[in-house]
Structures are given as structure tokens and as C-alpha cells.
Design a protein around this motif. Structure first.
Motif, PDB file in Angstrom:
ATOM      1  N   ILE A  81       0.902 -47.524 -27.935  1.00 46.74           N
ATOM      2  CA  ILE A  81       1.847 -47.815 -26.861  1.00 46.74           C
ATOM      3  C   ILE A  81       3.026 -46.861 -26.994  1.00 46.74           C
ATOM      4  O   ILE A  81       3.597 -46.720 -28.079  1.00 46.74           O
ATOM      5  CB  ILE A  81       2.369 -49.265 -26.913  1.00 46.74           C
ATOM      6  N   ILE A  82       3.383 -46.198 -25.891  1.00 50.56           N
ATOM      7  CA  ILE A  82       4.633 -45.432 -25.876  1.00 50.56           C
ATOM      8  C   ILE A  82       5.518 -46.002 -24.778  1.00 50.56           C
ATOM      9  O   ILE A  82       5.062 -46.286 -23.677  1.00 50.56           O
ATOM     10  CB  ILE A  82       4.412 -43.918 -25.687  1.00 50.56           C
ATOM     11  N   VAL A  83       6.780 -46.179 -25.123  1.00 53.49           N
ATOM     12  CA  VAL A  83       7.779 -46.676 -24.174  1.00 53.49           C
ATOM     13  C   VAL A  83       8.755 -45.543 -23.902  1.00 53.49           C
ATOM     14  O   VAL A  83       9.548 -45.168 -24.777  1.00 53.49           O
ATOM     15  CB  VAL A  83       8.516 -47.908 -24.729  1.00 53.49           C
ATOM     16  N   ASN A  84       8.687 -44.986 -22.713  1.00 56.37           N
ATOM     17  CA  ASN A  84       9.585 -43.898 -22.316  1.00 56.37           C
ATOM     18  C   ASN A  84      10.865 -44.506 -21.767  1.00 56.37           C
ATOM     19  O   ASN A  84      10.974 -44.800 -20.572  1.00 56.37           O
ATOM     20  CB  ASN A  84       8.902 -43.008 -21.279  1.00 56.37           C
ATOM     21  N   ASN A  85      11.823 -44.682 -22.659  1.00 55.92           N
ATOM     22  CA  ASN A  85      13.042 -45.401 -22.311  1.00 55.92           C
ATOM     23  C   ASN A  85      14.294 -44.520 -22.357  1.00 55.92           C
ATOM     24  O   ASN A  85      15.274 -44.809 -21.659  1.00 55.92           O
ATOM     25  CB  ASN A  85      13.224 -46.590 -23.264  1.00 55.92           C
ATOM     26  N   ALA A  86      14.280 -43.455 -23.139  1.00 54.33           N
ATOM     27  CA  ALA A  86      15.465 -42.599 -23.251  1.00 54.33           C
ATOM     28  C   ALA A  86      15.870 -42.078 -21.875  1.00 54.33           C
ATOM     29  O   ALA A  86      15.019 -41.690 -21.072  1.00 54.33           O
ATOM     30  CB  ALA A  86      15.185 -41.434 -24.196  1.00 54.33           C
ATOM     31  N   GLY A  87      17.161 -42.073 -21.622  1.00 53.95           N
ATOM     32  CA  GLY A  87      17.607 -41.653 -20.297  1.00 53.95           C
ATOM     33  C   GLY A  87      18.994 -41.037 -20.306  1.00 53.95           C
ATOM     34  O   GLY A  87      19.713 -41.090 -21.309  1.00 53.95           O
ATOM     35  N   ALA A  88      19.343 -40.440 -19.182  1.00 53.99           N
ATOM     36  CA  ALA A  88      20.680 -39.872 -18.980  1.00 53.99           C
ATOM     37  C   ALA A  88      21.181 -40.307 -17.614  1.00 53.99           C
ATOM     38  O   ALA A  88      20.408 -40.351 -16.650  1.00 53.99           O
ATOM     39  CB  ALA A  88      20.633 -38.345 -19.055  1.00 53.99           C
ATOM     40  N   ALA A  89      22.457 -40.646 -17.525  1.00 59.60           N
ATOM     41  CA  ALA A  89      23.043 -41.074 -16.254  1.00 59.60           C
ATOM     42  C   ALA A  89      24.502 -40.670 -16.200  1.00 59.60           C
ATOM     43  O   ALA A  89      25.230 -40.814 -17.194  1.00 59.60           O
ATOM     44  CB  ALA A  89      22.913 -42.589 -16.083  1.00 59.60           C
ATOM     45  N   PHE A  90      24.924 -40.170 -15.062  1.00 59.88           N
ATOM     46  CA  PHE A  90      26.312 -39.762 -14.867  1.00 59.88           C
ATOM     47  C   PHE A  90      26.812 -40.254 -13.516  1.00 59.88           C
ATOM     48  O   PHE A  90      26.080 -40.237 -12.528  1.00 59.88           O
ATOM     49  CB  PHE A  90      26.446 -38.234 -14.896  1.00 59.88           C
ATOM     50  N   MET A  91      28.063 -40.683 -13.489  1.00 60.89           N
ATOM     51  CA  MET A  91      28.747 -40.838 -12.208  1.00 60.89           C
ATOM     52  C   MET A  91      28.867 -39.431 -11.629  1.00 60.89           C
ATOM     53  O   MET A  91      29.406 -38.528 -12.281  1.00 60.89           O
ATOM     54  CB  MET A  91      30.127 -41.450 -12.419  1.00 60.89           C
ATOM     55  N   ASN A  92      28.332 -39.229 -10.452  1.00 59.49           N
ATOM     56  CA  ASN A  92      28.253 -37.864  -9.938  1.00 59.49           C
ATOM     57  C   ASN A  92      28.734 -37.818  -8.492  1.00 59.49           C
ATOM     58  O   ASN A  92      28.043 -38.273  -7.579  1.00 59.49           O
ATOM     59  CB  ASN A  92      26.811 -37.350 -10.043  1.00 59.49           C
ATOM     60  N   ILE A 135       4.478 -47.032 -20.949  1.00 65.07           N
ATOM     61  CA  ILE A 135       5.478 -47.877 -20.297  1.00 65.07           C
ATOM     62  C   ILE A 135       6.681 -47.015 -19.942  1.00 65.07           C
ATOM     63  O   ILE A 135       7.370 -46.497 -20.831  1.00 65.07           O
ATOM     64  CB  ILE A 135       5.912 -49.040 -21.211  1.00 65.07           C
ATOM     65  N   ASN A 136       6.934 -46.851 -18.663  1.00 70.44           N
ATOM     66  CA  ASN A 136       8.077 -46.068 -18.199  1.00 70.44           C
ATOM     67  C   ASN A 136       9.180 -47.000 -17.714  1.00 70.44           C
ATOM     68  O   ASN A 136       8.932 -47.870 -16.867  1.00 70.44           O
ATOM     69  CB  ASN A 136       7.659 -45.119 -17.081  1.00 70.44           C
ATOM     70  N   ILE A 137      10.356 -46.812 -18.254  1.00 70.44           N
ATOM     71  CA  ILE A 137      11.509 -47.622 -17.834  1.00 70.44           C
ATOM     72  C   ILE A 137      12.208 -46.887 -16.696  1.00 70.44           C
ATOM     73  O   ILE A 137      12.887 -45.875 -16.902  1.00 70.44           O
ATOM     74  CB  ILE A 137      12.490 -47.847 -18.999  1.00 70.44           C
ATOM     75  N   SER A 138      12.031 -47.380 -15.486  1.00 68.25           N
ATOM     76  CA  SER A 138      12.701 -46.759 -14.346  1.00 68.25           C
ATOM     77  C   SER A 138      13.952 -47.564 -14.008  1.00 68.25           C
ATOM     78  O   SER A 138      14.758 -47.838 -14.891  1.00 68.25           O
ATOM     79  CB  SER A 138      11.749 -46.578 -13.155  1.00 68.25           C
ATOM     80  N   SER A 139      14.137 -47.990 -12.763  1.00 68.05           N
ATOM     81  CA  SER A 139      15.399 -48.626 -12.400  1.00 68.05           C
ATOM     82  C   SER A 139      15.308 -49.236 -11.009  1.00 68.05           C
ATOM     83  O   SER A 139      14.498 -48.799 -10.174  1.00 68.05           O
ATOM     84  CB  SER A 139      16.521 -47.578 -12.421  1.00 68.05           C
ATOM     85  N   ILE A 140      16.167 -50.193 -10.744  1.00 71.74           N
ATOM     86  CA  ILE A 140      16.320 -50.717  -9.390  1.00 71.74           C
ATOM     87  C   ILE A 140      16.770 -49.593  -8.451  1.00 71.74           C
ATOM     88  O   ILE A 140      16.552 -49.655  -7.236  1.00 71.74           O
ATOM     89  CB  ILE A 140      17.343 -51.877  -9.379  1.00 71.74           C
ATOM     90  N   ALA A 141      17.348 -48.534  -9.029  1.00 72.68           N
ATOM     91  CA  ALA A 141      17.861 -47.417  -8.231  1.00 72.68           C
ATOM     92  C   ALA A 141      16.758 -46.633  -7.531  1.00 72.68           C
ATOM     93  O   ALA A 141      17.057 -45.830  -6.635  1.00 72.68           O
ATOM     94  CB  ALA A 141      18.676 -46.472  -9.112  1.00 72.68           C
ATOM     95  N   VAL A 142      15.488 -46.839  -7.912  1.00 76.11           N
ATOM     96  CA  VAL A 142      14.412 -46.119  -7.220  1.00 76.11           C
ATOM     97  C   VAL A 142      14.307 -46.572  -5.762  1.00 76.11           C
ATOM     98  O   VAL A 142      13.786 -45.839  -4.913  1.00 76.11           O
ATOM     99  CB  VAL A 142      13.044 -46.292  -7.918  1.00 76.11           C
ATOM    100  N   PHE A 143      14.791 -47.763  -5.463  1.00 74.93           N
ATOM    101  CA  PHE A 143      14.643 -48.322  -4.120  1.00 74.93           C
ATOM    102  C   PHE A 143      15.757 -47.878  -3.167  1.00 74.93           C
ATOM    103  O   PHE A 143      15.563 -47.845  -1.955  1.00 74.93           O
ATOM    104  CB  PHE A 143      14.610 -49.849  -4.185  1.00 74.93           C
ATOM    105  N   ARG A 144      16.926 -47.548  -3.717  1.00 78.70           N
ATOM    106  CA  ARG A 144      18.059 -47.173  -2.851  1.00 78.70           C
ATOM    107  C   ARG A 144      19.129 -46.493  -3.688  1.00 78.70           C
ATOM    108  O   ARG A 144      19.600 -47.047  -4.684  1.00 78.70           O
ATOM    109  CB  ARG A 144      18.648 -48.415  -2.168  1.00 78.70           C
ATOM    110  N   SER A 145      19.520 -45.297  -3.288  1.00 77.49           N
ATOM    111  CA  SER A 145      20.576 -44.580  -4.001  1.00 77.49           C
ATOM    112  C   SER A 145      21.946 -45.046  -3.514  1.00 77.49           C
ATOM    113  O   SER A 145      22.061 -45.897  -2.635  1.00 77.49           O
ATOM    114  CB  SER A 145      20.398 -43.077  -3.789  1.00 77.49           C
ATOM    115  N   ASN A 146      23.002 -44.479  -4.101  1.00 76.74           N
ATOM    116  CA  ASN A 146      24.364 -44.772  -3.659  1.00 76.74           C
ATOM    117  C   ASN A 146      25.265 -43.598  -4.032  1.00 76.74           C
ATOM    118  O   ASN A 146      24.844 -42.660  -4.707  1.00 76.74           O
ATOM    119  CB  ASN A 146      24.881 -46.077  -4.292  1.00 76.74           C
ATOM    120  N   LYS A 147      26.508 -43.633  -3.593  1.00 83.11           N
ATOM    121  CA  LYS A 147      27.398 -42.495  -3.795  1.00 83.11           C
ATOM    122  C   LYS A 147      27.875 -42.342  -5.234  1.00 83.11           C
ATOM    123  O   LYS A 147      28.410 -41.289  -5.596  1.00 83.11           O
ATOM    124  CB  LYS A 147      28.602 -42.592  -2.865  1.00 83.11           C
TER     125      LYS A 147
END
Length: 241
Positions: A81-92, A135-147
Motif C-alpha cells: 500500500i502506498i499513500v500519496n499524501n505529501a502536498g504543497a499549498a499556498f495562498m495565491n 491511495i491518493n489524498i486529493s481534496s474537496i477543492a477538486v470540485f470548486r476552486s476559489n480566489k
């Protein structure tokens, strides 16, 4: 899928969602291998886990990805099992032309390109196991972006699309399951900048994933993602694929 007796690699496993998943699967009797960039944080996390080891490295760097994959193949050939969880996020702020593209590059590299490459390095090892999962950890953000997180959302949408394609690729292989987890806002250090204190505990994400593994439920919406997923998934499943 069985939920004990596995050998599990978790990127970003020293804190937040990754550590919560590590704790849940460790308590269930799995061998855990956590990964992160900071050795001190990894060692601190290991104190909270049973039957666990750590591999330090930055999966956003190609050389580190190759090194980590080779170490897994050599020292831990039973990884299933591999869990791809590492991520990067910035207020942009897209109105700021100075560094919007640089932030986007880091996000797409870590959240998308790196996952594709690392997964490809381990796919053959996973296929040799009696039972395996990506196992890929995505996000609720896949459904709708924001500013506030436009480029982060785009990188996770790319991960979502890739995960669907990966699942279709191995749809006829009963030994390999491809899971996608959709957390909403989660209370972690990673999300502190965007109001993470108002989010759900990371343990809730781990609990939902565990149940989904038991049920072979490849789509794993969590919290607020459940309602959106329930509305959209039946529609997207009708698109030819």
C-alpha cells in the motif's frame, strides 16, 4: 481489502493527515513506513507508532523519489500500500504577477507530477503482491476552486483526473485498488494559514479511509465532501471512460 498485515508507505507521514492514517493503520496491525522532509519530525512521529520506520526525503525532488523507491524495493519488498499524501499549498493571489506562477509550479510539481512519477516507480512492485492499493489524498477543492487557493485547487483537480485514469487502467486487475480521498478543511499545521483551526480533526479522515478499505470503496469523500460527491459522482460516472 484486508486492513491488517499490510506494509504501508505514507508520504507526509510525520504530521497531519499522514500521521493520523499512520496511527490508524499501525493500531490495526500493519507495518508502517512514514516519509517526510524533516528527520527530527519523523523521529518524533515514530514515538507515536508501533511497528514503524521512517525514510527521510523530499518527494518533490526527482532524485529523492528515485532513492526512496529503490530503498523500498530493496529493504521493504512487501510494501503493498502506498499513500500519496505529501502536498504543497499556498495562498495565491492571481492579481499579483510577481510569484503566482512560482507558487503554482511548486504545487503542481508536488501534488501532481511527483505523485505520477513516484507511483510509476512502485507500480510493478505493487502488482507483485497478492493484494495492493494506491491511495491518493486529493481534496474537496477538486470540485470548486476559489480566489484564495486557485492553483492549489487546480493541482488537486489534476491529481483527481490522473487518479481516475489510473483506476481505469487497472480496472481489470483485481489485486490492485486505486483509492481517492477527498478531505474538506482539516485542522492541521499544513492548513493553519487558511483557517485550518475550523476544520475537522485528521483522525476523521483516517477513520473514513479505514472503513473504505474494508469495503473496497475506492471513492472516499470525507465530511463536507460527502454531499458534493453524492451529487456529482453519479453524473461524472455517466461520462464515457
Amino acid at each position: 481489502m484486508k486492513t491488517s498485515g499490510n506494509t504501508v508507505f505514507i508520504s507526509g507521514g510525520s504530521a497531519g493527515i499522514g500521521l493520523a492514517i499512520a496511527k490508524k493503520l499501525s493500531a490495526a496491525g500493519n507495518k508502517i513506513i512514514i516519509n517526510g522532509r524533516n528527520e527530527e519530525r519523523l523521529q518524533t512521529a515514530l514515538k507515536e507508532l508501533d511497528n514503524a520506520v521512517a525514510i527521510q526525503g523530499d518527494l518533490s525532488i526527482e532524485a529523492d523519489r528515485i532513492h526512496i523507491a529503490e530503498e523500498l524495493k530493496t529493504k521493504y519488498p512487501n510494501v503493498n500500500i502506498i499513500v500519496n499524501n505529501a502536498g504543497a499549498a499556498f495562498m495565491n493571489d492571481l492579481a499579483d504577477c510577481n510569484d503566482a506562477a512560482e507558487k503554482a509550479y511548486q504545487e503542481i510539481n508536488t501534488n501532481y507530477i511527483s505523485v505520477i512519477h513516484f507511483t510509476s516507480l512502485l507500480t510493478q512492485q505493487l502488482l507483485q503482491q497478492k493484494e495492493a492499493a494506491i491511495i491518493n489524498i486529493s481534496s474537496i477543492a477538486v470540485f470548486r476552486s476559489n480566489k484564495y487557493l486557485p492553483t492549489y485547487s487546480a493541482s488537486k483537480a489534476a491529481l483527481h483526473s490522473y487518479t481516475q485514469g489510473l483506476r481505469d487502467t487497472f480496472a481489470e486487475n483485481e489485486k490492485l485498488g486505486v483509492y481517492e480521498v477527498y478531505p474538506p478543511l482539516v485542522n492541521t499545521q499544513f492548513s493553519a494559514e487558511i483557517g485550518g483551526a475550523n476544520g475537522i480533526p485528521p483522525s476523521e479522515v483516517a477513520d473514513e479511509l479505514f472503513v473504505s478499505l474494508e469495503k473496497n470503496q475506492f471513492e472516499v469523500p470525507v465530511g463536507d465532501s460527502k454531499q458534493i460527491h453524492a451529487l456529482l459522482n453519479p453524473i461524472t460516472e455517466q461520462v464515457p471512460h
